[in-house]
Design a protein around this motif. Structure first.
Motif: not given
Length: 130
Positions: A38, A93-95, A123-125, A127
């Motif tokens: 992340r 942001v996760y990878y 990536g996928t955010q 929050t």
């Protein structure tokens, strides 16, 4: 084509849960180690969890131990990250990434895994609101 696709991010309240998925194509996940990373703006990308799908071995950074669980479904060529009890500081942001050796870099205090190595998904955010 060797590819990873990460998805499942979103907006969640503190204490909530999300499950991220990392789908591999062009290679078999059980031939590699798969890691979740992340990154927040202005900070280095940090590894938070990894799995060796061939034998199920997992590892976690201290900040997520007991809250996040990594798993794999080798038949679906997919690695998951179940995130529970989310905190605002988990916002990032996760990878996901695949490489022959990723788990070495995950535990707290280890060197950072180079973003120029391996195969990365987009990536996928995530929050987390307080």
């Amino acid at each position: 084509e060797v590819q990873l696709q990460a998805f499942g991010g979103g907006l969640v309240q503190a204490g909530g849960s999300l499950r991220l998925s990392c789908v591999a194509s062009g290679f078999a996940v059980d031939e590699y180690e798969i890691g979740w990373f992340r990154q927040v703006p202005g900070k280095e990308r940090e590894g938070i969890s990894c799995i060796t799908p061939k034998n199920g071995r997992t590892d976690y950074r201290d900040s997520v131990k007991g809250r996040f669980t990594i798993s794999s479904d080798n038949a679906k060529n997919t690695v998951y990250l179940q995130m529970n009890n989310l905190k605002p500081e988990d916002t990032a942001v996760y990878y996901c990434a695949a490489d022959r050796a990723i788990c070495f870099y995950i535990p707290t205090g280890r060197p950072s895994y180079m973003t120029t190595s391996g195969t990365w998904g987009q990536g996928t955010q995530v929050t987390v609101s307080s």
